[in-house]
Design a protein around this motif. Structure first.
Motif, mmCIF file in Angstrom:
data_model
loop_
_atom_site.group_PDB
_atom_site.id
_atom_site.type_symbol
_atom_site.label_atom_id
_atom_site.label_comp_id
_atom_site.label_asym_id
_atom_site.label_seq_id
_atom_site.Cartn_x
_atom_site.Cartn_y
_atom_site.Cartn_z
ATOM 1 N N GLU A 88 11.671 6.413 9.267
ATOM 2 C CA GLU A 88 11.316 5.575 10.409
ATOM 3 C C GLU A 88 12.473 4.645 10.766
ATOM 4 O O GLU A 88 12.742 3.672 10.057
ATOM 5 N N PRO A 89 13.188 4.929 11.855
ATOM 6 C CA PRO A 89 14.341 4.109 12.236
ATOM 7 C C PRO A 89 13.936 2.783 12.871
ATOM 8 O O PRO A 89 12.870 2.660 13.470
ATOM 9 N N PHE A 90 14.790 1.787 12.727
ATOM 10 C CA PHE A 90 14.634 0.520 13.443
ATOM 11 C C PHE A 90 16.033 -0.042 13.682
ATOM 12 O O PHE A 90 16.977 0.285 12.961
ATOM 13 N N THR A 91 16.189 -0.845 14.690
ATOM 14 C CA THR A 91 17.509 -1.377 15.043
ATOM 15 C C THR A 91 17.654 -2.814 14.561
ATOM 16 O O THR A 91 16.679 -3.548 14.427
ATOM 17 N N PHE A 92 18.889 -3.201 14.308
ATOM 18 C CA PHE A 92 19.198 -4.572 13.923
ATOM 19 C C PHE A 92 20.626 -4.879 14.338
ATOM 20 O O PHE A 92 21.405 -3.974 14.645
ATOM 21 N N THR A 93 20.958 -6.146 14.371
ATOM 22 C CA THR A 93 22.318 -6.559 14.696
ATOM 23 C C THR A 93 23.121 -6.604 13.408
ATOM 24 O O THR A 93 22.831 -7.399 12.505
ATOM 25 N N VAL A 304 20.771 -7.362 4.161
ATOM 26 C CA VAL A 304 21.192 -8.195 5.296
ATOM 27 C C VAL A 304 20.039 -9.044 5.821
ATOM 28 O O VAL A 304 20.077 -9.527 6.956
ATOM 29 N N GLY A 305 19.008 -9.243 4.984
ATOM 30 C CA GLY A 305 17.944 -10.155 5.382
ATOM 31 C C GLY A 305 16.542 -9.616 5.302
ATOM 32 O O GLY A 305 15.687 -10.043 6.078
ATOM 33 N N LEU A 306 16.246 -8.675 4.407
ATOM 34 C CA LEU A 306 14.894 -8.131 4.233
ATOM 35 C C LEU A 306 14.368 -7.499 5.518
ATOM 36 O O LEU A 306 13.163 -7.502 5.793
ATOM 37 N N LEU A 307 15.271 -6.919 6.310
ATOM 38 C CA LEU A 307 14.899 -6.461 7.650
ATOM 39 C C LEU A 307 13.959 -5.264 7.625
ATOM 40 O O LEU A 307 13.060 -5.154 8.470
ATOM 41 N N GLY A 308 14.165 -4.344 6.685
ATOM 42 C CA GLY A 308 13.300 -3.168 6.630
ATOM 43 C C GLY A 308 11.864 -3.516 6.287
ATOM 44 O O GLY A 308 10.922 -3.032 6.924
ATOM 45 N N SER A 309 11.674 -4.353 5.283
ATOM 46 C CA SER A 309 10.313 -4.741 4.905
ATOM 47 C C SER A 309 9.678 -5.617 5.978
ATOM 48 O O SER A 309 8.469 -5.521 6.239
ATOM 49 N N GLU A 310 10.473 -6.463 6.622
ATOM 50 C CA GLU A 310 9.936 -7.259 7.725
ATOM 51 C C GLU A 310 9.455 -6.348 8.849
ATOM 52 O O GLU A 310 8.390 -6.565 9.437
ATOM 53 N N HIS A 311 10.246 -5.317 9.154
ATOM 54 C CA HIS A 311 9.852 -4.379 10.200
ATOM 55 C C HIS A 311 8.580 -3.643 9.804
ATOM 56 O O HIS A 311 7.658 -3.487 10.623
ATOM 57 N N TYR A 312 8.511 -3.198 8.564
ATOM 58 C CA TYR A 312 7.336 -2.463 8.097
ATOM 59 C C TYR A 312 6.078 -3.316 8.225
ATOM 60 O O TYR A 312 5.046 -2.865 8.750
ATOM 61 N N VAL A 313 6.147 -4.554 7.756
ATOM 62 C CA VAL A 313 4.980 -5.439 7.814
ATOM 63 C C VAL A 313 4.601 -5.748 9.263
ATOM 64 O O VAL A 313 3.421 -5.810 9.605
ATOM 65 N N SER A 314 5.607 -5.908 10.122
ATOM 66 C CA SER A 314 5.320 -6.222 11.528
ATOM 67 C C SER A 314 4.591 -5.084 12.236
ATOM 68 O O SER A 314 3.890 -5.311 13.231
ATOM 69 N N GLU A 315 4.741 -3.862 11.724
ATOM 70 C CA GLU A 315 4.096 -2.700 12.327
ATOM 71 C C GLU A 315 2.697 -2.449 11.773
ATOM 72 O O GLU A 315 1.971 -1.584 12.280
ATOM 73 N N LYS A 321 -3.379 -4.761 6.965
ATOM 74 C CA LYS A 321 -3.040 -5.957 6.191
ATOM 75 C C LYS A 321 -4.216 -6.397 5.327
ATOM 76 O O LYS A 321 -4.039 -6.810 4.176
ATOM 77 N N ASN A 322 -5.404 -6.305 5.885
ATOM 78 C CA ASN A 322 -6.588 -6.709 5.138
ATOM 79 C C ASN A 322 -6.941 -5.727 4.028
ATOM 80 O O ASN A 322 -7.552 -6.105 3.026
ATOM 81 N N ARG A 323 -6.546 -4.477 4.195
ATOM 82 C CA ARG A 323 -6.883 -3.444 3.205
ATOM 83 C C ARG A 323 -5.868 -3.362 2.067
ATOM 84 O O ARG A 323 -6.175 -2.806 1.016
ATOM 85 N N ILE A 324 -4.656 -3.890 2.256
ATOM 86 C CA ILE A 324 -3.642 -3.831 1.197
ATOM 87 C C ILE A 324 -3.969 -4.879 0.132
ATOM 88 O O ILE A 324 -3.906 -6.078 0.383
ATOM 89 N N VAL A 325 -4.329 -4.409 -1.059
ATOM 90 C CA VAL A 325 -4.717 -5.327 -2.136
ATOM 91 C C VAL A 325 -3.545 -5.688 -3.027
ATOM 92 O O VAL A 325 -3.641 -6.604 -3.849
ATOM 93 N N GLY A 326 -2.419 -4.967 -2.888
ATOM 94 C CA GLY A 326 -1.269 -5.288 -3.713
ATOM 95 C C GLY A 326 -0.021 -4.558 -3.278
ATOM 96 O O GLY A 326 -0.080 -3.408 -2.840
ATOM 97 N N VAL A 380 8.632 -10.523 -0.158
ATOM 98 C CA VAL A 380 8.441 -11.762 0.597
ATOM 99 C C VAL A 380 7.743 -11.538 1.943
ATOM 100 O O VAL A 380 6.780 -12.248 2.255
ATOM 101 N N PRO A 381 8.172 -10.575 2.797
ATOM 102 C CA PRO A 381 7.442 -10.385 4.052
ATOM 103 C C PRO A 381 5.968 -10.050 3.855
ATOM 104 O O PRO A 381 5.122 -10.453 4.671
ATOM 105 N N PHE A 382 5.628 -9.327 2.786
ATOM 106 C CA PHE A 382 4.229 -9.037 2.501
ATOM 107 C C PHE A 382 3.491 -10.323 2.147
ATOM 108 O O PHE A 382 2.377 -10.576 2.631
ATOM 109 N N ALA A 383 4.105 -11.142 1.295
ATOM 110 C CA ALA A 383 3.486 -12.409 0.916
ATOM 111 C C ALA A 383 3.281 -13.305 2.131
ATOM 112 O O ALA A 383 2.252 -13.979 2.254
#
Length: 458
Positions: A88-93, A304-315, A321-326, A380-383
């Motif tokens: 799953e691609p995503f763009t960043f600067t 470069v800033g947790l960008l992949g996990s931030e993108h994943y959580v944002s999607e 989000k409510n179903r993820i227990v861990g 961190v983005p999950f938390a």
């Protein structure tokens, strides 16, 4: 006589009931132990090691062809295991560091370092004292067209540079407030940045002394070849649905790691080790019965800033989000030269992930793996989204962290096996079929700060 018969009947009944409970408890414990052994027998550190060997042949910097190749490798491995996987691609600067940079003061050459996202320039001007670079420090100073010398501390590097630029400065020199080199980031691309270099505490204090003596030192700051551009990174995902369509818990567990590395580092431990462990756990769980959805994810652009996990959580949808227990985050889990295993949560408090892992490590090793506060990785983005999440890492870090020496020969198969066993059995303890319906949501209520993994910002 009747009382005696009744009492005997009651006693017999209680004995039979107690015996039945004992038998049931014993059967459950036996089943649990059998389930755990199934996981332990499947985990193979050699397989993890071989995947690390492939991934760590060269650096996997986010946005490069090498990172894309790593993501493709992970996806193909997951596909071969029988998962429906996706890249799953995503763009960043992104930022390419300067090809060359230098600093001289009154004709004497210094040995500076650069900041990530510092801009190119060639500036020769008087150097003036800017204190800590705060707005108050610069409020009554004439810095127009000059090079501002500021000390590390109080505010971020980026803020110091922007404050000086706002006052008309031409360049910035930031000196350390402790011994050693200063390596940092300005935090992100910004068109208002001016050329910025860093020097040691000793070098900075030498320049400051010259200014305080009224000598008006002249400096030349030169930076060439730095590039800021839009780039593409990748997350890789695979999902194992509950094997019980009608009796599943409807819960989700995420197992993740980042597949990118820093420039110049093969990243065998950081974090080919975590990525390879995700692949191994995906292999282990592929044929095991589970009543919980398992997601295996490797993230790009963590360095470069947790960008992949931030993108994943944002999607993620609110339902997801409510179903993820861990969320189990594996980062730097195999170095022979690092310390002991610890579990980090963003706010330092326990959650379902730490409880499962501590119970698992107690069963396996006789004592619970300690946990502490710690950010700077993809949990961190999950938390921040209120999802129970924790990082599995060895502390203190190895001496080769973020260097060209982070190579395969530093990897310990024993440590790989230990972490995989703790995490694997913890996950199965929560997802094995006889745990159906026992879910207890332990949602985080804090908002953790964004803490970057590879560089200081202050």
């Amino acid at each position: 006589m009747k009382k005696t018969v009744i009492a005997l009947a009651v006693a017999t009944s209680l004995t039979l009931s107690f015996t039945s409970v004992q038998a049931s408890t014993s059967a459950n414990a036996s089943h649990h132990q059998s389930s755990e052994q199934t996981v332990l027998k499947k985990i193979n550190a050699e397989k993890i090691y071989q995947d690390i060997a492939y991934l760590s042949k060269k650096p996997r910097v986010a946005g490069t062809e090498a990172e894309r190749e790593a993501a493709t490798f992970v996806q193909k491995r997951l596909s071969k295991l029988g998962y429906e996987s996706a890249v799953e691609p995503f763009t960043f600067t992104g930022y390419t560091p300067a090809a060359s940079f230098s600093l001289s003061v009154n004709g004497t050459s210094y040995s500076p370092t650069t900041f990530t996202y510092s801009t190119n320039g060639n500036v020769t001007a008087e150097i003036v004292d800017g204190g800590l670079g705060t707005k108050d420090n610069l409020a009554n100073k004439d810095v127009t067209g000059k090079i501002v010398l500021v000390q590390r501390g109080t505010i971020t590097f980026g803020e110091k540079v922007l404050n000086a630029a706002e006052k008309g400065a031409a360049a910035v020199i930031i000196f350390n407030n402790t011994d050693g080199e200063l390596n940092g980031t300005l935090g992100g691309a910004n068109d208002n940045y001016i050329p910025s270099l860093a020097v040691t505490k000793e070098e900075g204090e030498k320049i400051l002394t010259s200014i305080q003596k009224g000598e008006k030192p002249s400096g030349t700051v030169k930076i060439e070849g730095a590039v800021v551009s839009e780039r593409t990174s990748y997350n890789v995902t695979a999902t194992k649905p509950s094997t019980f369509k009608k009796k599943g818990t409807n819960d989700i567990i995420v197992v993740g790691a980042h597949h990118d590395s820093v420039a110049g580092a093969p990243g065998a431990n950081d974090d080919a080790s975590g990525t390879a462990m995700v692949l191994e756990l995906a292999r282990v769980f592929k044929t095991l019965p589970t009543d919980t959805e398992l997601r295996f994810v490797t993230f790009g652009a963590e360095e470069v800033g947790l960008l992949g996990s931030e993108h994943y959580v944002s999607e993620l949808s609110e339902d997801e989000k409510n179903r993820i227990v861990g969320m189990f985050n594996l980062d730097m889990v195999g170095s022979r030269d690092a310390g002991d295993l610890v579990i980090n949560t963003a706010d330092g408090t326990p959650n379902l992930v730490t409880e499962l892992a501590q119970a698992s490590s107690t069963r396996l090793n006789g004592s619970p793996t300690p946990f502490q506060a710690g950010g700077r990785s993809d949990h961190v983005p999950f938390a921040e989204a209120g999802i129970p999440a924790a990082l599995f890492i060895h502390s203190p870090s190895e001496p080769w962290y973020h260097t060209p020496e982070d190579t395969l020969d530093k990897i310990s198969k024993e440590k790989l096996q230990d972490v995989a066993e703790i995490v694997g059995t913890a996950i199965y303890d929560r997802s094995r079929p006889d745990q159906q319906g026992s879910s207890v949501k332990k949602k985080a209520t804090f908002k953790a700060p964004h803490l970057y993994h590879e560089q200081d910002v202050k």
